[in-house]
Design a protein around this motif. Structure first.
Motif, PDB file in Angstrom:
ATOM      1  N   ILE A 112       0.813  -1.215   0.000  1.00 18.41           N
ATOM      2  CA  ILE A 112       0.000   0.000   0.000  1.00 18.41           C
ATOM      3  C   ILE A 112       0.849   1.269   0.000  1.00 18.41           C
ATOM      4  CG2 ILE A 112      -1.663   1.347   1.346  1.00 18.41           C
ATOM      5  CD1 ILE A 112      -2.777  -1.315   2.383  1.00 18.41           C
ATOM      6  N   ASP A 148      -7.415  -3.090   9.153  1.00 23.40           N
ATOM      7  CA  ASP A 148      -8.078  -1.822   8.808  1.00 23.40           C
ATOM      8  C   ASP A 148      -7.688  -0.721   9.792  1.00 23.40           C
ATOM      9  OD1 ASP A 148      -9.292  -3.396   6.930  1.00 23.40           O
ATOM     10  OD2 ASP A 148     -11.346  -2.884   7.473  1.00 23.40           O
ATOM     11  N   VAL A 151      -4.014   0.429   9.081  1.00 23.24           N
ATOM     12  CA  VAL A 151      -3.860   1.318   7.926  1.00 23.24           C
ATOM     13  C   VAL A 151      -4.352   2.724   8.259  1.00 23.24           C
ATOM     14  CG1 VAL A 151      -4.580   1.757   5.543  1.00 23.24           C
ATOM     15  CG2 VAL A 151      -4.033  -0.573   6.268  1.00 23.24           C
ATOM     16  N   PRO A 192      -4.321   6.472   2.229  1.00 25.80           N
ATOM     17  CA  PRO A 192      -5.081   5.231   2.069  1.00 25.80           C
ATOM     18  C   PRO A 192      -5.883   4.834   3.306  1.00 25.80           C
ATOM     19  CG  PRO A 192      -2.827   4.710   2.635  1.00 25.80           C
ATOM     20  CD  PRO A 192      -2.929   6.226   2.627  1.00 25.80           C
ATOM     21  N   ALA A 194      -8.238   1.131   4.576  1.00 26.07           N
ATOM     22  CA  ALA A 194      -8.598  -0.238   4.211  1.00 26.07           C
ATOM     23  C   ALA A 194      -9.971  -0.569   4.753  1.00 26.07           C
ATOM     24  CB  ALA A 194      -7.554  -1.230   4.749  1.00 26.07           C
ATOM     25  N   CYS A 223      -8.064  -1.594  -0.350  1.00 28.95           N
ATOM     26  CA  CYS A 223      -7.442  -0.345   0.066  1.00 28.95           C
ATOM     27  C   CYS A 223      -7.823   0.726  -0.944  1.00 28.95           C
ATOM     28  CB  CYS A 223      -5.924  -0.498   0.138  1.00 28.95           C
ATOM     29  SG  CYS A 223      -5.080   1.030   0.571  1.00 28.95           S
TER      30      CYS A 223
END
Length: 274
Positions: A112, A148, A151, A192, A194, A223
């Motif tokens: 990512i 999640d 991120v 980003p 997720a 993502c």
């Protein structure tokens, strides 16, 4: 009695709730837990954030050190992401070597963030000294959907990362941090987030708890960045085309909600470290 049934027949327990369009924790089928974000939580880090997804809690911190650039990219710094799932966050983990789940999550994180910033901006002395940024995410409590949360925490931490001013000794070439110098903000190309859906009996459940992860047949994780681009997707469950289309539509909408939250909180703290 209910707890006995929950642990003895977890799938049947889940089905009893889903037939009424709710989940064991009281959420609707498509509901997510409350998300909380706190920035600049680690004073010793260049940038940091703590994120809570219900009872799941993670902390992301950015640490920097001077390093030699790689041979192939002599004028670029580099990023090293890592997610830790220590024994303290859940009894299913044991002290010692990193668990496979943490290794897999770290690899996904690397996918990512590879081009999240201009790595040439991390160059201090071309061909000799660059910034190496360690992007560490530590899970404090794992009650499901750690990736999640990780991120989101990392995005908030990077958004609020400031690099110290540096000084290069012209005689020795030694690079040091210049106390009191003007810091340089790390500029991100994108932010980003997720979104993970757990699959159970052909039902997709967003933001799964630990109990839901234990009985799922697979997951779909996407993502998405703040420009609406899907940067990565991992799926371990096969869904009919119509269900997959509905799942991807939900993911885009949920990503927009998360991005609005993280940008609002991050921008509130942007000037604090500058």
């Amino acid at each position: 009695m209910a707890d006995d049934f929950k642990y003895a027949q977890p799938k049947q327990y889940q089905r009893l709730f889903l037939k009424d369009e709710i989940r064991p924790d009281g959420r609707p089928v498509t509901g997510c837990r409350e998300v909380k974000i706190h920035c600049n939580t680690v004073n010793s880090a260049l940038g940091s954030a703590m994120v809570c997804y219900g009872n799941t809690r993670v902390i992301a911190g950015i640490k920097g050190r001077f390093a030699e650039p790689t041979i192939n990219n002599p004028n670029s710094g580099y990023l090293i992401p890592n997610i830790s799932l220590p024994a303290l966050c859940n009894s299913k983990y044991r002290p010692g070597m990193p668990v496979e789940r943490a290794i897999s999550a770290s690899h996904k994180l690397n996918t990512i963030i590879t081009d999240i910033t201009d790595l040439m901006e991390l160059c201090i002395v071309p061909g000799k000294v660059v910034w190496c940024l360690y992007l560490d995410v530590v899970c404090i409590n794992d009650d499901g959907n750690v990736f999640d949360a990780a991120v989101l925490a990392l995005s908030a931490a990077l958004y609020n990362t400031w690099l110290p001013a540096t000084h290069v000794n012209e005689e020795t070439g030694l690079v040091t941090v210049e106390p009191g110098g003007e810091k340089k903000r790390l500029v991100l190309k994108f932010m980003p987030v997720a979104v993970t859906l757990s699959v159970f009996d052909n039902t997709t459940l967003p933001d799964p708890t630990e109990n839901e992860e234990d009985i799922e047949s697979g997951t779909i994780t996407c993502c998405v960045d703040d420009k609406g681009k899907m940067r990565a997707m991992w799926a371990s469950a096969a869904l009919p085309d119509d269900m997959m289309s509905a799942a991807l539509l939900y993911i885009q909408k949920r990503a927009s909600v998360l991005l609005a939250v993280v940008l609002k909180v991050s921008q509130r703290h942007t000037g604090a470290a500058g």
